[in-house]
Write a protein that holds these residues in place. Structure first.
Motif, PDB file in Angstrom:
ATOM      1  N   LEU A 137      22.504  31.400  10.514  1.00 56.94           N
ATOM      2  CA  LEU A 137      21.954  32.220  11.471  1.00 56.94           C
ATOM      3  C   LEU A 137      22.743  32.249  12.805  1.00 56.94           C
ATOM      4  CD1 LEU A 137      18.030  31.914  10.522  1.00 56.94           C
ATOM      5  CD2 LEU A 137      19.673  33.805  10.120  1.00 56.94           C
ATOM      6  N   ALA A 138      22.918  30.895  13.272  1.00 55.82           N
ATOM      7  CA  ALA A 138      23.465  30.419  14.456  1.00 55.82           C
ATOM      8  C   ALA A 138      24.852  30.890  14.431  1.00 55.82           C
ATOM      9  CB  ALA A 138      23.351  28.803  14.579  1.00 55.82           C
ATOM     10  N   ASN A 139      25.684  31.000  13.645  1.00 58.17           N
ATOM     11  CA  ASN A 139      27.035  31.299  13.823  1.00 58.17           C
ATOM     12  C   ASN A 139      27.644  32.865  13.643  1.00 58.17           C
ATOM     13  OD1 ASN A 139      28.548  28.455  14.226  1.00 58.17           O
ATOM     14  ND2 ASN A 139      27.227  28.099  12.626  1.00 58.17           N
ATOM     15  N   ASN A 140      26.647  33.752  13.001  1.00 57.27           N
ATOM     16  CA  ASN A 140      26.755  35.078  12.903  1.00 57.27           C
ATOM     17  C   ASN A 140      25.793  35.999  13.476  1.00 57.27           C
ATOM     18  OD1 ASN A 140      29.033  34.636  10.525  1.00 57.27           O
ATOM     19  ND2 ASN A 140      27.274  33.559   9.964  1.00 57.27           N
ATOM     20  N   ASP A 141      26.265  37.293  13.623  1.00 52.01           N
ATOM     21  CA  ASP A 141      25.074  38.154  14.320  1.00 52.01           C
ATOM     22  C   ASP A 141      24.552  38.868  13.110  1.00 52.01           C
ATOM     23  OD1 ASP A 141      24.415  40.329  16.286  1.00 52.01           O
ATOM     24  OD2 ASP A 141      25.870  41.521  15.609  1.00 52.01           O
ATOM     25  N   ILE A 142      23.429  38.026  13.049  1.00 49.12           N
ATOM     26  CA  ILE A 142      22.145  38.493  12.054  1.00 49.12           C
ATOM     27  C   ILE A 142      21.099  39.445  12.618  1.00 49.12           C
ATOM     28  CG2 ILE A 142      20.526  37.815  10.291  1.00 49.12           C
ATOM     29  CD1 ILE A 142      23.626  37.027   9.485  1.00 49.12           C
ATOM     30  N   GLN A 143      20.891  40.406  12.091  1.00 51.95           N
ATOM     31  CA  GLN A 143      20.185  41.472  12.773  1.00 51.95           C
ATOM     32  C   GLN A 143      18.707  41.353  12.565  1.00 51.95           C
ATOM     33  OE1 GLN A 143      21.481  43.977  15.219  1.00 51.95           O
ATOM     34  NE2 GLN A 143      23.130  42.255  14.857  1.00 51.95           N
ATOM     35  N   SER A 144      18.455  40.770  10.993  1.00 49.86           N
ATOM     36  CA  SER A 144      16.994  40.618  10.887  1.00 49.86           C
ATOM     37  C   SER A 144      17.044  39.826   9.440  1.00 49.86           C
ATOM     38  CB  SER A 144      16.430  41.925  10.373  1.00 49.86           C
ATOM     39  OG  SER A 144      16.879  42.728   9.272  1.00 49.86           O
ATOM     40  N   GLY A 168      26.608  41.269  11.661  1.00 49.60           N
ATOM     41  CA  GLY A 168      25.860  42.335  11.747  1.00 49.60           C
ATOM     42  C   GLY A 168      24.933  42.796  10.658  1.00 49.60           C
ATOM     43  N   ALA A 169      24.965  41.725   9.924  1.00 54.60           N
ATOM     44  CA  ALA A 169      23.922  41.750   8.759  1.00 54.60           C
ATOM     45  C   ALA A 169      22.551  41.894   8.815  1.00 54.60           C
ATOM     46  CB  ALA A 169      24.436  40.827   7.658  1.00 54.60           C
ATOM     47  N   LYS A 170      21.844  42.574   7.832  1.00 57.83           N
ATOM     48  CA  LYS A 170      20.278  42.255   7.573  1.00 57.83           C
ATOM     49  C   LYS A 170      20.290  41.403   6.506  1.00 57.83           C
ATOM     50  CE  LYS A 170      19.000  46.896   9.261  1.00 57.83           C
ATOM     51  NZ  LYS A 170      18.371  47.963   9.024  1.00 57.83           N
ATOM     52  N   LEU A 171      19.613  40.494   6.734  1.00 60.70           N
ATOM     53  CA  LEU A 171      19.743  39.167   5.843  1.00 60.70           C
ATOM     54  C   LEU A 171      18.468  39.071   4.929  1.00 60.70           C
ATOM     55  CD1 LEU A 171      21.609  36.817   4.914  1.00 60.70           C
ATOM     56  CD2 LEU A 171      20.239  35.240   6.151  1.00 60.70           C
ATOM     57  N   LEU A 172      18.628  38.991   3.331  1.00 64.91           N
ATOM     58  CA  LEU A 172      17.410  38.906   2.552  1.00 64.91           C
ATOM     59  C   LEU A 172      17.754  37.348   1.819  1.00 64.91           C
ATOM     60  CD1 LEU A 172      14.955  39.841   0.658  1.00 64.91           C
ATOM     61  CD2 LEU A 172      16.841  40.754  -0.908  1.00 64.91           C
ATOM     62  N   ILE A 173      16.518  36.765   2.230  1.00 67.23           N
ATOM     63  CA  ILE A 173      16.559  35.201   1.331  1.00 67.23           C
ATOM     64  C   ILE A 173      15.498  35.553   0.344  1.00 67.23           C
ATOM     65  CG2 ILE A 173      16.252  32.994   1.907  1.00 67.23           C
ATOM     66  CD1 ILE A 173      16.859  33.482   4.857  1.00 67.23           C
ATOM     67  N   ALA A 174      15.854  35.282  -0.893  1.00 67.67           N
ATOM     68  CA  ALA A 174      14.847  35.615  -2.060  1.00 67.67           C
ATOM     69  C   ALA A 174      14.900  34.604  -2.849  1.00 67.67           C
ATOM     70  CB  ALA A 174      15.287  36.989  -2.539  1.00 67.67           C
ATOM     71  N   LYS A 205      17.861  31.493  18.265  1.00 66.29           N
ATOM     72  CA  LYS A 205      18.036  33.110  18.470  1.00 66.29           C
ATOM     73  C   LYS A 205      16.599  33.757  18.149  1.00 66.29           C
ATOM     74  CE  LYS A 205      22.738  33.531  17.155  1.00 66.29           C
ATOM     75  NZ  LYS A 205      23.824  34.161  16.266  1.00 66.29           N
ATOM     76  N   PHE A 206      16.544  35.003  18.807  1.00 69.14           N
ATOM     77  CA  PHE A 206      15.535  35.659  18.228  1.00 69.14           C
ATOM     78  C   PHE A 206      15.865  36.750  17.430  1.00 69.14           C
ATOM     79  CE2 PHE A 206      12.666  39.496  18.913  1.00 69.14           C
ATOM     80  CZ  PHE A 206      11.208  38.985  18.483  1.00 69.14           C
ATOM     81  N   ILE A 207      15.251  36.617  16.163  1.00 62.73           N
ATOM     82  CA  ILE A 207      15.802  37.389  15.015  1.00 62.73           C
ATOM     83  C   ILE A 207      14.453  37.864  14.291  1.00 62.73           C
ATOM     84  CG2 ILE A 207      17.101  37.652  12.645  1.00 62.73           C
ATOM     85  CD1 ILE A 207      18.768  35.125  13.662  1.00 62.73           C
ATOM     86  N   PRO A 208      14.168  39.076  14.195  1.00 58.60           N
ATOM     87  CA  PRO A 208      13.171  39.816  13.716  1.00 58.60           C
ATOM     88  C   PRO A 208      13.014  39.228  12.041  1.00 58.60           C
ATOM     89  CG  PRO A 208      14.466  41.436  15.008  1.00 58.60           C
ATOM     90  CD  PRO A 208      15.207  40.062  14.960  1.00 58.60           C
ATOM     91  N   TRP A 209      11.903  38.821  11.697  1.00 54.94           N
ATOM     92  CA  TRP A 209      11.783  38.409  10.263  1.00 54.94           C
ATOM     93  C   TRP A 209      10.334  38.714   9.626  1.00 54.94           C
ATOM     94  CZ3 TRP A 209       7.997  34.851   8.845  1.00 54.94           C
ATOM     95  CH2 TRP A 209       7.468  34.006  10.047  1.00 54.94           C
ATOM     96  N   GLN A 210      10.352  38.601   8.218  1.00 55.36           N
ATOM     97  CA  GLN A 210       8.932  38.912   7.737  1.00 55.36           C
ATOM     98  C   GLN A 210       9.237  38.330   6.356  1.00 55.36           C
ATOM     99  OE1 GLN A 210       8.506  43.346   6.692  1.00 55.36           O
ATOM    100  NE2 GLN A 210      11.030  43.374   6.330  1.00 55.36           N
ATOM    101  N   VAL A 211       7.754  38.028   5.997  1.00 52.86           N
ATOM    102  CA  VAL A 211       7.847  37.344   4.516  1.00 52.86           C
ATOM    103  C   VAL A 211       6.825  38.416   3.417  1.00 52.86           C
ATOM    104  CG1 VAL A 211       6.892  35.624   3.434  1.00 52.86           C
ATOM    105  CG2 VAL A 211       7.744  35.196   5.545  1.00 52.86           C
ATOM    106  N   THR A 212       7.536  38.511   2.197  1.00 52.55           N
ATOM    107  CA  THR A 212       6.757  39.262   1.268  1.00 52.55           C
ATOM    108  C   THR A 212       6.625  38.098   0.058  1.00 52.55           C
ATOM    109  OG1 THR A 212       7.668  41.439   1.690  1.00 52.55           O
ATOM    110  CG2 THR A 212       6.739  41.158  -0.152  1.00 52.55           C
TER     111      THR A 212
END
Length: 230
Positions: A179-186, A132-138, A213-220
């Motif tokens: 992403l494939a093996n967990n319930d990632i929210q964004s 159920g996590a919101k993921l930050l890749i930084a 999966k369809f997972i909302p994402w954004q880049v900053t």
């Protein structure tokens, strides 16, 4: 039964033995200078060995395999005098619960890091904090360039950091597995403006596509002088 289990690419394996040391269950051993999966029923499919492999030789596959036998694993560990939790203590997965600063404390902001480890190469694929996590890749430089990264980007998220130039690896396979093996929210990607950071963004985008999966994402993007560019 058909289940998820590790696969070791013998061509990529350099025989360092790090995966065998990281495998708490004793499923991996060294044979003729190469890592091998010795017994299917010793492999729990959680992938503690993945971040230990420096060459990316270990992946997950789904195939016919014997069920994980916890009793047999414990018996084997006891016979060898091996503790149940082996491996590097610094790589032990932990969920962190940050405490709010006391009113009389200095103005310094509290850390918003929600888990340990946070390096992409070290984080376990199936850690419970991904549920159920919101993921930050930084990119790891972003925390030094952008002063308010904790409060604006890390708060309420699980943070993964890396530098494709320094690590010299393609993160896409590891990120796809997460992403494939967990319930990632964004997914939020924060990178620096420098070209080498494009590898991190590309790996994240490839993982999003490959996850199915369809997972909302954004880049900053952060400038080297600490400004948000987009």
């Amino acid at each position: 039964m058909i289940r998820k289990i590790i696969h070791i690419d013998q061509e990529k394996c350099n025989g360092c033995g790090a995966c065998a040391d990281a495998c708490h269950e004793g499923a991996i051993g060294m044979v003729d200078g190469k890592a091998r999966l010795l017994r299917d029923d010793y492999c729990d499919g959680l992938g503690d060995c993945l971040p230990a492999c420096p060459t990316g030789a270990i992946t997950f596959v789904e195939r016919e395999a014997a069920a994980y036998d916890e009793a047999a694993v414990k018996a084997n560990q006891a016979a060898k005098g091996r503790p149940v939790h082996a491996g590097c203590p610094g790589q032990q997965a932990r969920q962190l619960r940050q405490q709010p600063a006391a009113p009389a404390a200095p103005v310094a902001a509290a850390s918003q890091l929600g888990q340990w480890p946070c390096q992409i190469k070290l984080v376990p694929v199936n850690a419970p904090y991904f549920d159920g996590a919101k993921l930050l890749i930084a990119a790891d430089c972003t925390a030094f360039a952008y002063a308010n990264l904790h409060q604006e980007f890390m708060r309420g998220k699980i943070t993964l950091i890396g530098c494709p130039k320094l690590d010299g690896v393609d993160y896409s396979e590891k990120l796809t597995a997460i992403l494939a093996n967990n319930d990632i929210q964004s997914v939020t990607i924060v990178r620096m403006e420098v070209p080498c950071c494009g590898g991190l963004e590309l790996a994240a985008k490839k993982a999003l596509q490959a996850s199915g999966k369809f997972i909302p994402w954004q880049v900053t993007t952060i400038s080297v002088d600490g400004r948000i560019l987009d």
